[in-house]
Structures are given as C-alpha cells and as structure tokens.
Design a protein around this motif. Structure first.
Motif, PDB file in Angstrom:
ATOM      1  N   GLY A   1      -3.166   2.535  -3.401  1.00  0.00           N
ATOM      2  CA  GLY A   1      -2.576   3.703  -2.752  1.00  0.00           C
ATOM      3  C   GLY A   1      -3.622   4.593  -2.114  1.00  0.00           C
ATOM      4  O   GLY A   1      -4.764   4.666  -2.581  1.00  0.00           O
ATOM      5  N   LEU A   2      -3.231   5.243  -1.052  1.00  0.00           N
ATOM      6  CA  LEU A   2      -4.030   6.308  -0.444  1.00  0.00           C
ATOM      7  C   LEU A   2      -3.446   7.606  -0.958  1.00  0.00           C
ATOM      8  O   LEU A   2      -2.356   8.024  -0.542  1.00  0.00           O
ATOM      9  CB  LEU A   2      -3.967   6.222   1.087  1.00  0.00           C
ATOM     10  N   VAL A   3      -4.149   8.231  -1.896  1.00  0.00           N
ATOM     11  CA  VAL A   3      -3.602   9.347  -2.662  1.00  0.00           C
ATOM     12  C   VAL A   3      -4.518  10.557  -2.568  1.00  0.00           C
ATOM     13  O   VAL A   3      -5.635  10.476  -2.059  1.00  0.00           O
ATOM     14  CB  VAL A   3      -3.419   8.946  -4.137  1.00  0.00           C
ATOM     15  N   ARG A   4      -4.025  11.650  -3.084  1.00  0.00           N
ATOM     16  CA  ARG A   4      -4.830  12.868  -3.148  1.00  0.00           C
ATOM     17  C   ARG A   4      -5.432  13.006  -4.546  1.00  0.00           C
ATOM     18  O   ARG A   4      -4.744  12.820  -5.550  1.00  0.00           O
ATOM     19  CB  ARG A   4      -3.987  14.099  -2.806  1.00  0.00           C
TER      20      ARG A   4
ATOM     21  N   GLU B   1       4.206  11.706  -6.988  1.00  0.00           N
ATOM     22  CA  GLU B   1       4.724  10.471  -7.583  1.00  0.00           C
ATOM     23  C   GLU B   1       3.809   9.272  -7.356  1.00  0.00           C
ATOM     24  O   GLU B   1       4.095   8.166  -7.847  1.00  0.00           O
ATOM     25  CB  GLU B   1       6.112  10.166  -7.002  1.00  0.00           C
ATOM     26  N   ALA B   2       2.731   9.454  -6.623  1.00  0.00           N
ATOM     27  CA  ALA B   2       1.876   8.319  -6.256  1.00  0.00           C
ATOM     28  C   ALA B   2       1.311   7.600  -7.484  1.00  0.00           C
ATOM     29  O   ALA B   2       1.314   6.370  -7.554  1.00  0.00           O
ATOM     30  CB  ALA B   2       0.743   8.800  -5.355  1.00  0.00           C
ATOM     31  N   SER B   3       0.823   8.355  -8.454  1.00  0.00           N
ATOM     32  CA  SER B   3       0.250   7.730  -9.651  1.00  0.00           C
ATOM     33  C   SER B   3       1.284   6.923 -10.419  1.00  0.00           C
ATOM     34  O   SER B   3       0.998   5.816 -10.908  1.00  0.00           O
ATOM     35  CB  SER B   3      -0.359   8.802 -10.563  1.00  0.00           C
TER      36      SER B   3
ATOM     37  N   VAL C   1      -8.821  12.869  -0.147  1.00  0.00           N
ATOM     38  CA  VAL C   1      -8.010  11.655  -0.116  1.00  0.00           C
ATOM     39  C   VAL C   1      -8.865  10.487  -0.588  1.00  0.00           C
ATOM     40  O   VAL C   1     -10.047  10.382  -0.232  1.00  0.00           O
ATOM     41  CB  VAL C   1      -7.467  11.390   1.300  1.00  0.00           C
ATOM     42  N   ALA C   2      -8.262   9.604  -1.391  1.00  0.00           N
ATOM     43  CA  ALA C   2      -9.012   8.470  -1.946  1.00  0.00           C
ATOM     44  C   ALA C   2      -8.152   7.217  -1.921  1.00  0.00           C
ATOM     45  O   ALA C   2      -6.914   7.277  -1.936  1.00  0.00           O
ATOM     46  CB  ALA C   2      -9.451   8.759  -3.375  1.00  0.00           C
ATOM     47  N   LEU C   3      -8.822   6.070  -1.877  1.00  0.00           N
ATOM     48  CA  LEU C   3      -8.166   4.788  -2.111  1.00  0.00           C
ATOM     49  C   LEU C   3      -8.175   4.564  -3.618  1.00  0.00           C
ATOM     50  O   LEU C   3      -9.229   4.614  -4.252  1.00  0.00           O
ATOM     51  CB  LEU C   3      -8.910   3.663  -1.395  1.00  0.00           C
ATOM     52  N   CYS C   4      -7.017   4.296  -4.184  1.00  0.00           N
ATOM     53  CA  CYS C   4      -6.881   4.249  -5.640  1.00  0.00           C
ATOM     54  C   CYS C   4      -6.067   3.022  -6.046  1.00  0.00           C
ATOM     55  O   CYS C   4      -5.151   2.609  -5.332  1.00  0.00           O
ATOM     56  CB  CYS C   4      -6.187   5.545  -6.091  1.00  0.00           C
ATOM     57  N   TRP C   5      -6.413   2.416  -7.180  1.00  0.00           N
ATOM     58  CA  TRP C   5      -5.664   1.287  -7.704  1.00  0.00           C
ATOM     59  C   TRP C   5      -5.918   1.191  -9.209  1.00  0.00           C
ATOM     60  O   TRP C   5      -6.936   1.667  -9.708  1.00  0.00           O
ATOM     61  CB  TRP C   5      -6.067  -0.014  -7.010  1.00  0.00           C
ATOM     62  N   PRO C   6      -5.006   0.566  -9.967  1.00  0.00           N
ATOM     63  CA  PRO C   6      -5.233   0.389 -11.409  1.00  0.00           C
ATOM     64  C   PRO C   6      -6.482  -0.454 -11.640  1.00  0.00           C
ATOM     65  O   PRO C   6      -6.621  -1.536 -11.073  1.00  0.00           O
ATOM     66  CB  PRO C   6      -3.970  -0.328 -11.886  1.00  0.00           C
TER      67      PRO C   6
ATOM     68  N   LEU D   1       0.837  -1.197   0.000  1.00  0.00           N
ATOM     69  CA  LEU D   1       0.000   0.000   0.000  1.00  0.00           C
ATOM     70  C   LEU D   1       0.870   1.244   0.000  1.00  0.00           C
ATOM     71  O   LEU D   1       1.643   1.486   0.941  1.00  0.00           O
ATOM     72  CB  LEU D   1      -0.917   0.019   1.225  1.00  0.00           C
ATOM     73  N   ALA D   2       0.756   2.042  -1.056  1.00  0.00           N
ATOM     74  CA  ALA D   2       1.426   3.335  -1.095  1.00  0.00           C
ATOM     75  C   ALA D   2       0.548   4.376  -0.406  1.00  0.00           C
ATOM     76  O   ALA D   2      -0.680   4.274  -0.441  1.00  0.00           O
ATOM     77  CB  ALA D   2       1.699   3.736  -2.546  1.00  0.00           C
ATOM     78  N   TYR D   3       1.161   5.361   0.213  1.00  0.00           N
ATOM     79  CA  TYR D   3       0.379   6.433   0.833  1.00  0.00           C
ATOM     80  C   TYR D   3       1.187   7.721   0.795  1.00  0.00           C
ATOM     81  O   TYR D   3       2.416   7.711   0.833  1.00  0.00           O
ATOM     82  CB  TYR D   3      -0.024   6.087   2.264  1.00  0.00           C
TER      83      TYR D   3
END
Length: 263
Positions: free
Chosen positions: A58-61, A45-47, A172-177, A12-14
């Motif tokens: 990832g937990l991203v903006r 760099e999260a994406s 903030v969102a939970l994101c994944w491909p 998990l990236a955050y």
C-alpha cells in the motif's frame, strides 16, 4: 500449472491524494502477464486492509506499526490551508499557525494530521470527511488544513490554498506486511525505487560491504601478480634444454689443413 493454482496478481492499496498511475504504468510494461489492481482506501483503514491480506502492498500515510509492517518512506507533503478565494489570507504567499488563531478551523473525523491541539477556533461539530470539510470552507464558515495533494484532489474554483510553514506534515510511504515480502512485492519495490528492468527482475544479491570489497580487490590483485610471475618463470628442464640446444649450435667442427708431403 495445475488447475488449483491461481494466476498471480498484484494488488496495491493507496490512500486519497496519492497518485500511483505512473508506477502502475511501469508495472504493466514490465510485467504484462501479471494483473495489477489498484484499491483506493481511506487513510484510516489502510493498515487494516493490508493486515487482512486484501492488498499486497500500500501507498499509505505514516506512521504505521513497524513491528508488523515494512515501510519505505517516499516523500513528505507540503501542508496547506484551504481558504475561499476572497479570504484575507490570500494576500500572503504563506501563513503560519499563529495566523489561524482567530479563524474557525475544521477538524474532520478522517483528518490525516494527529493534532495535539488544532489551532484556531473549533467548529460547532466535526465534519465526517475531508471532502465534507471542503464544502464547508466553500460556504465561508471556516478553514481547513490538509496535505497539498488533498487540496488538489478536492479542488474547487471558488477555493484556493496557501502553504502553512509551521504546521504538521504528512509523509507517504510504500508499506507491506514484513512477513509477506513476495517476489511481486520486491518487483514493485524496484519500480518505486527506480531500478532498471534487469535489476528488478533479476533480484541480484546485495553488494558486498566495503571491507569485503577491499579484501576481494586485494585477492584479485595478488592473483594477477602470481600469474604474471608464473609466466616469467621457466622450469629447470626447460632451461637445460635451451642450453643444450645453444651448445649444439655453437660447437662447430674445427677446420683441418691438408697433410704435408714428406720429401
């Protein structure tokens, strides 16, 4: 399992400011056999990390590329302005963008806000990071607008902050491909959404839509009515048998008197 197969794990990236510790703890309780790895990455760099497959989710903006990623918005942060403790702004409970018109406002290169036109007076140069900008605020040469979580992350005793009521916001969102929605990703989605252990691990089918539920209920009701009606009905053969039995009981031989003697 063959020797070529790898032990499953979840990465998990955050981004800075997000605190995934609670969800990591629940994962370790529910899936102790699956290692859980946390990767802190810069927001910008999260994406790229997710696209490269270096993390499963990832937990991203926000925003993110919704053509490539699936995303579940979790919360929107309060925006604050970071100021020295002796600054005049601290006399107010909250401030507006107009209150910053005469202030030097830092706009770091890793700013999470996509300002069209940052308020206030521009600084001589842009700090490289938000952390660097906080150091400059402490030096008394300007102010900084950030999500509240970043103000807490880079907290200093000589600084404080006030809510900015009409500033930009960061969600903030939970994101994944989207094409990499694995069972492990689905399990983590369940944890974030607060599913129970059984529903998370069972991955039960989605509930029927309302029209289908109504049709199903009507069908079940009709089935119960048919069963009740069938229980109350009898076959012609059964009725005939009962009638014969009743006739046999009622047909008793008539009493006969003694024959008379003829004189």
């Amino acid at each position: 399992m063959t020797g070529s197969e790898e032990t499953p794990s979840f990465r998990l990236a955050y981004v800075p400011g997000v605190t995934p510790a609670k969800w990591a703890r629940i994962w370790n309780e529910r899936r102790p056999g699956v290692p859980f790895t946390l990767l802190q990455v810069p927001a910008a760099e999260a994406s790229d990390v997710l696209r490269a497959g270096d993390a499963d989710a990832g937990l991203v903006r926000l925003p993110v590329d919704r053509m490539f990623f699936s995303a579940i918005p979790l919360y929107t942060e309060t925006t604050v302005v970071v100021v020295p403790r002796d600054h005049v702004i601290t006399a107010a409970e909250e401030v507006t963008v107009a209150d910053l018109a005469d202030e030097v406002l830092f706009h770091p290169l890793d700013d999470v806000f996509d300002w069209d036109a940052p308020p206030g007076e521009p600084a001589f140069e842009r700090p490289a990071t938000t952390e660097d900008a906080v150091e400059l605020v402490a030096a008394g040469v300007g102010l900084l607008v950030v999500p509240q979580s970043l103000a807490r992350l880079y907290h200093r005793r000589d600084l404080t902050y006030r809510p900015l009521t009409d500033g930009p916001e960061s969600a903030v969102a939970l994101c994944w491909p989207e094409e990499a929605t694995t069972d492990l990703v689905d399990d983590f989605i369940g944890i974030v959404r607060g599913r129970t252990v059984n529903s998370t691990r069972g991955r039960q089918a989605a509930p029927l839509p309302k029209p289908a539920k109504a049709a199903q209920a009507a069908s079940e009701k009709a089935g119960r009515a048919q069963k009740s009606a069938a229980a109350g009905r009898t076959t012609p053969g059964a009725r005939t048998g009962r009638a014969r039995a009743a006739g046999a009981k009622s047909a008793k031989p008539a009493k006969r008197g003694k024959p008379r003697r003829r004189s």
